[in-house]
Scaffold this motif. Structure first.
Motif, PDB file in Angstrom:
ATOM      1  N   TYR A  24      48.969  17.806  48.902  1.00  0.00           N
ATOM      2  CA  TYR A  24      48.015  18.661  49.623  1.00  0.00           C
ATOM      3  C   TYR A  24      48.784  19.676  50.480  1.00  0.00           C
ATOM      4  O   TYR A  24      48.491  20.877  50.479  1.00  0.00           O
ATOM      5  CB  TYR A  24      47.056  17.835  50.497  1.00  0.00           C
ATOM      6  CG  TYR A  24      46.301  18.729  51.450  1.00  0.00           C
ATOM      7  CD1 TYR A  24      45.370  19.657  50.972  1.00  0.00           C
ATOM      8  CD2 TYR A  24      46.581  18.717  52.816  1.00  0.00           C
ATOM      9  CE1 TYR A  24      44.721  20.533  51.828  1.00  0.00           C
ATOM     10  CE2 TYR A  24      45.936  19.591  53.679  1.00  0.00           C
ATOM     11  CZ  TYR A  24      45.010  20.495  53.182  1.00  0.00           C
ATOM     12  OH  TYR A  24      44.394  21.384  54.028  1.00  0.00           O
ATOM     13  N   ALA A  79      45.961  22.552  58.407  1.00  0.00           N
ATOM     14  CA  ALA A  79      44.908  21.560  58.615  1.00  0.00           C
ATOM     15  C   ALA A  79      45.488  20.138  58.661  1.00  0.00           C
ATOM     16  O   ALA A  79      46.585  19.886  58.175  1.00  0.00           O
ATOM     17  CB  ALA A  79      43.907  21.672  57.465  1.00  0.00           C
ATOM     18  N   PHE A  80      44.745  19.226  59.293  1.00  0.00           N
ATOM     19  CA  PHE A  80      44.875  17.777  59.069  1.00  0.00           C
ATOM     20  C   PHE A  80      46.242  17.191  59.417  1.00  0.00           C
ATOM     21  O   PHE A  80      46.846  16.453  58.622  1.00  0.00           O
ATOM     22  CB  PHE A  80      44.540  17.447  57.594  1.00  0.00           C
ATOM     23  CG  PHE A  80      43.255  18.033  57.077  1.00  0.00           C
ATOM     24  CD1 PHE A  80      42.176  18.271  57.918  1.00  0.00           C
ATOM     25  CD2 PHE A  80      43.112  18.356  55.733  1.00  0.00           C
ATOM     26  CE1 PHE A  80      40.986  18.812  57.434  1.00  0.00           C
ATOM     27  CE2 PHE A  80      41.931  18.887  55.241  1.00  0.00           C
ATOM     28  CZ  PHE A  80      40.871  19.125  56.089  1.00  0.00           C
ATOM     29  N   ALA A 108      40.431  23.213  61.341  1.00  0.00           N
ATOM     30  CA  ALA A 108      40.388  21.962  60.576  1.00  0.00           C
ATOM     31  C   ALA A 108      41.401  20.946  61.110  1.00  0.00           C
ATOM     32  O   ALA A 108      42.002  20.196  60.344  1.00  0.00           O
ATOM     33  CB  ALA A 108      40.653  22.248  59.098  1.00  0.00           C
ATOM     34  N   TYR A 134      37.446  29.868  61.044  1.00  0.00           N
ATOM     35  CA  TYR A 134      36.747  30.397  59.874  1.00  0.00           C
ATOM     36  C   TYR A 134      35.355  30.770  60.355  1.00  0.00           C
ATOM     37  O   TYR A 134      34.612  29.884  60.811  1.00  0.00           O
ATOM     38  CB  TYR A 134      36.637  29.330  58.781  1.00  0.00           C
ATOM     39  CG  TYR A 134      37.935  29.022  58.059  1.00  0.00           C
ATOM     40  CD1 TYR A 134      38.469  29.926  57.148  1.00  0.00           C
ATOM     41  CD2 TYR A 134      38.615  27.836  58.276  1.00  0.00           C
ATOM     42  CE1 TYR A 134      39.655  29.651  56.482  1.00  0.00           C
ATOM     43  CE2 TYR A 134      39.805  27.552  57.606  1.00  0.00           C
ATOM     44  CZ  TYR A 134      40.310  28.465  56.714  1.00  0.00           C
ATOM     45  OH  TYR A 134      41.475  28.204  56.044  1.00  0.00           O
ATOM     46  N   PHE A 166      37.040  28.528  48.912  1.00  0.00           N
ATOM     47  CA  PHE A 166      38.253  27.710  48.936  1.00  0.00           C
ATOM     48  C   PHE A 166      39.143  28.094  47.766  1.00  0.00           C
ATOM     49  O   PHE A 166      38.653  28.356  46.654  1.00  0.00           O
ATOM     50  CB  PHE A 166      37.911  26.224  48.769  1.00  0.00           C
ATOM     51  CG  PHE A 166      37.434  25.567  50.035  1.00  0.00           C
ATOM     52  CD1 PHE A 166      38.323  25.285  51.062  1.00  0.00           C
ATOM     53  CD2 PHE A 166      36.104  25.214  50.195  1.00  0.00           C
ATOM     54  CE1 PHE A 166      37.893  24.676  52.228  1.00  0.00           C
ATOM     55  CE2 PHE A 166      35.658  24.614  51.360  1.00  0.00           C
ATOM     56  CZ  PHE A 166      36.554  24.345  52.372  1.00  0.00           C
ATOM     57  N   HIS A 169      43.170  24.389  44.216  1.00  0.00           N
ATOM     58  CA  HIS A 169      44.476  23.737  44.327  1.00  0.00           C
ATOM     59  C   HIS A 169      44.596  22.683  43.233  1.00  0.00           C
ATOM     60  O   HIS A 169      43.985  21.612  43.323  1.00  0.00           O
ATOM     61  CB  HIS A 169      44.646  23.069  45.696  1.00  0.00           C
ATOM     62  CG  HIS A 169      44.533  24.036  46.848  1.00  0.00           C
ATOM     63  ND1 HIS A 169      44.509  23.642  48.165  1.00  0.00           N
ATOM     64  CD2 HIS A 169      44.456  25.393  46.877  1.00  0.00           C
ATOM     65  CE1 HIS A 169      44.419  24.714  48.943  1.00  0.00           C
ATOM     66  NE2 HIS A 169      44.379  25.778  48.185  1.00  0.00           N
ATOM     67  N   ILE A 201      33.306  22.436  57.095  1.00  0.00           N
ATOM     68  CA  ILE A 201      33.670  23.840  57.304  1.00  0.00           C
ATOM     69  C   ILE A 201      33.174  24.615  56.087  1.00  0.00           C
ATOM     70  O   ILE A 201      33.446  24.223  54.954  1.00  0.00           O
ATOM     71  CB  ILE A 201      35.202  23.970  57.448  1.00  0.00           C
ATOM     72  CG1 ILE A 201      35.660  23.274  58.743  1.00  0.00           C
ATOM     73  CG2 ILE A 201      35.631  25.437  57.411  1.00  0.00           C
ATOM     74  CD1 ILE A 201      37.157  23.199  58.917  1.00  0.00           C
ATOM     75  N   MET A 203      33.055  27.966  53.755  1.00  0.00           N
ATOM     76  CA  MET A 203      33.616  29.265  53.382  1.00  0.00           C
ATOM     77  C   MET A 203      32.432  30.058  52.859  1.00  0.00           C
ATOM     78  O   MET A 203      31.587  29.503  52.152  1.00  0.00           O
ATOM     79  CB  MET A 203      34.646  29.118  52.267  1.00  0.00           C
ATOM     80  CG  MET A 203      35.746  28.135  52.575  1.00  0.00           C
ATOM     81  SD  MET A 203      36.849  28.793  53.793  1.00  0.00           S
ATOM     82  CE  MET A 203      37.910  27.401  54.124  1.00  0.00           C
ATOM     83  N   HIS A 250      48.107  33.139  52.828  1.00  0.00           N
ATOM     84  CA  HIS A 250      47.652  31.769  53.086  1.00  0.00           C
ATOM     85  C   HIS A 250      48.630  30.755  52.462  1.00  0.00           C
ATOM     86  O   HIS A 250      48.232  29.725  51.930  1.00  0.00           O
ATOM     87  CB  HIS A 250      46.240  31.575  52.520  1.00  0.00           C
ATOM     88  CG  HIS A 250      45.405  30.551  53.224  1.00  0.00           C
ATOM     89  ND1 HIS A 250      44.266  30.861  53.918  1.00  0.00           N
ATOM     90  CD2 HIS A 250      45.522  29.203  53.328  1.00  0.00           C
ATOM     91  CE1 HIS A 250      43.712  29.760  54.407  1.00  0.00           C
ATOM     92  NE2 HIS A 250      44.461  28.733  54.066  1.00  0.00           N
ATOM     93  N   ARG A 253      47.859  29.733  48.860  1.00  0.00           N
ATOM     94  CA  ARG A 253      46.801  28.741  48.622  1.00  0.00           C
ATOM     95  C   ARG A 253      45.445  29.375  48.312  1.00  0.00           C
ATOM     96  O   ARG A 253      44.470  28.670  48.112  1.00  0.00           O
ATOM     97  CB  ARG A 253      46.670  27.828  49.849  1.00  0.00           C
ATOM     98  CG  ARG A 253      47.915  27.002  50.075  1.00  0.00           C
ATOM     99  CD  ARG A 253      47.949  26.402  51.469  1.00  0.00           C
ATOM    100  NE  ARG A 253      47.058  25.275  51.653  1.00  0.00           N
ATOM    101  CZ  ARG A 253      47.343  24.024  51.327  1.00  0.00           C
ATOM    102  NH1 ARG A 253      48.495  23.743  50.746  1.00  0.00           N
ATOM    103  NH2 ARG A 253      46.493  23.056  51.585  1.00  0.00           N
TER     104      ARG A 253
HETATM  105  C1  7N5 Z   1      38.694  23.481  55.555  1.00  0.00           C
HETATM  106  C2  7N5 Z   1      40.138  23.216  55.477  1.00  0.00           C
HETATM  107  C3  7N5 Z   1      40.880  24.434  55.056  1.00  0.00           C
HETATM  108  C4  7N5 Z   1      42.335  24.160  55.026  1.00  0.00           C
HETATM  109  C5  7N5 Z   1      43.092  25.300  54.427  1.00  0.00           C
HETATM  110  O1  7N5 Z   1      42.919  26.432  54.782  1.00  0.00           O
HETATM  111  C6  7N5 Z   1      44.076  25.021  53.414  1.00  0.00           C
HETATM  112  O2  7N5 Z   1      44.211  23.851  53.013  1.00  0.00           O
HETATM  113  O3  7N5 Z   1      44.758  25.976  52.998  1.00  0.00           O
END
Ligand code: 7N5
Ligand code: FMN
Length: 350
Positions: A24, A79-80, A108, A134, A166, A169, A201, A203, A250, A253
């Motif tokens: 990820y 994110a995360f 995120a 966002y 999104f 990926h 979230i 988009m 980005h 991504r």
């Molecule tokens: C809602 C999460 C978006 C994360 C993001 O922007 C990415 O993984 O590139």
């Protein structure tokens, strides 16, 4: 990640992370062309040093919207973070504050913005944290998020504009990774108007300059746009009163056929003509990449994945190591270049 002093940290992170989470973080959209190009483009560039300038100029602070950073190397929003380390964004925030730089905290995030900014300020009461946003189709939701960022003491908003949908990926798709595991949540999205629990979230393809204008009316905070690649969009942004831009694909991504961010930078910088700060992110892996970006007109750079590798490998200390290594390398390169970095010093290797 290729080469550079941070390669070991990357390898360590890869060993420690769940392979699904590693993918990820590491992955990109489509065939991962833009992802690879972000790094490759730096390999195609070289710097002509200036000599005999007799100056030993210490690095000066970088003036940015709502922040004075002691280094031009910022933490890009990703994110995360709790998937990388149990301390998540708290560790990243402490490390960024210790390095005297800006954390752009993601909408995120797996820790709410109030706690993230609080952690940064415990290290340095003047630490600057920006909130990445966002824009949501429902203005009430956007407004609530903006108030949370304001209440947390964030000093700017970074609106990501490269994601009408999104990105696709492939690695996540192959792993079936579409949701956070139990016990993790996008904490900024909790308890929003009309949504008990954690809201997704969204988009939204309808987001337009009108939404950006509405945001500007909603808040006194400076607004930067992230994900600008076309010089005409840069001009519209300047005319629309934006406080800064982030040239970015980005991290490869979103649009896979996008150019490397560093290749898009010169035209955007020219269109902006110094009226507002222009930042760039994507593929920054060594101090010389920072130097090239600044020579090509960037005010500062953002670093995404290397921060995640540092976080996964060693928490706060790992992120500090990433930021300190990049800064040390950048200052060394700048000194070897005679203390100046200008566009006429950048040449192609081929
Ligand atoms: C809602 C999460 C978006 C994360 C993001 O922007 C990415 O993984 O590139
Ligand atoms: C795992 C991951 C998550 C990301 N999440 C976000 C996000 O939530 N919002 C955003 O604007 N950019 C996000 N980005 C993009 C980064 O802000 C940045 O543009 C990119 O990582 C820079 O490239 P680099 O990783 O090569 O340094 C994410 C990037 C990665 C790798």
């Amino acid at each position: 990640m290729t080469g550079g002093a941070l390669a070991e940290l990357h390898d360590r992170a890869r060993e420690l992370l769940d392979p699904v989470h590693y993918d990820y973080f590491a992955g990109g959209a489509g065939e991962e062309t833009a992802l690879a190009e972000n790094e490759r483009a730096f390999q195609r560039l070289a710097l002509l040093p200036r000599v005999l300038r007799g100056q030993s100029r210490p690095a000066t602070p970088v003036q940015l919207p709502g922040a004075r950073a002691s280094t031009p190397i910022l933490v890009a929003p990703t994110a995360f973070h709790r998937l990388a380390h149990p301390d998540g964004e708290l560790a990243t925030a402490r490390a960024a504050a210790a390095a005297g730089t800006v954390l752009v905290s993601g909408m995120a995030a797996t820790v709410a913005i109030g706690e993230v900014a609080g952690a940064a300020r415990e290290v340095d009461r003047n630490a600057a944290v920006w909130f990445q946003l966002y824009l949501q189709p429902d203005a009430k939701i956007t407004e609530c998020l903006v108030r949370r960022a304001e209440d947390a003491g964030c000093s700017a908003l970074v609106v990501t504009v490269d994601s009408p949908v999104f990105g696709r990926h492939g690695r996540d798709h192959r792993h079936g990774f579409h949701d956070l595991p139990p016990g993790f949540a996008a904490e900024n999205m909790r308890d929003l108007p009309g949504s008990p629990g954690v809201r997704d979230i969204e988009m939204c393809q309808e987001i337009s300059w009108r939404y950006v204008e509405a945001l500007r009316r909603m808040t006194g905070l400076p607004v930067l746009l992230k994900g600008i690649l076309h010089p005409e969009d840069a001009k519209i942004a300047v005319d629309g009163g934006m406080a800064g831009l982030v040239v970015s694909n980005h991290g490869g991504r979103q649009l896979d056929v996008a150019p490397a961010a560093i290749d898009a930078l010169p035209r955007v910088a020219e269109a902006v003509g110094g009226r507002i700060p222009v930042l760039v992110d994507g593929g920054i892996r060594r101090g010389s990449d920072v130097a090239i970006a600044l020579a090509l007109g960037a005010t500062a750079v953002g670093v995404g994945r290397p921060v995640l590798w540092g976080l996964a490998a060693a928490g706060e200390a790992g992120v500090r190591q990433v930021l300190e290594t990049l800064r040390d390398e950048y200052e060394h390169v700048r000194t070897l270049c005679g203390g100046v970095l200008a566009g006429d010093q950048v040449v192609s290797r081929c």
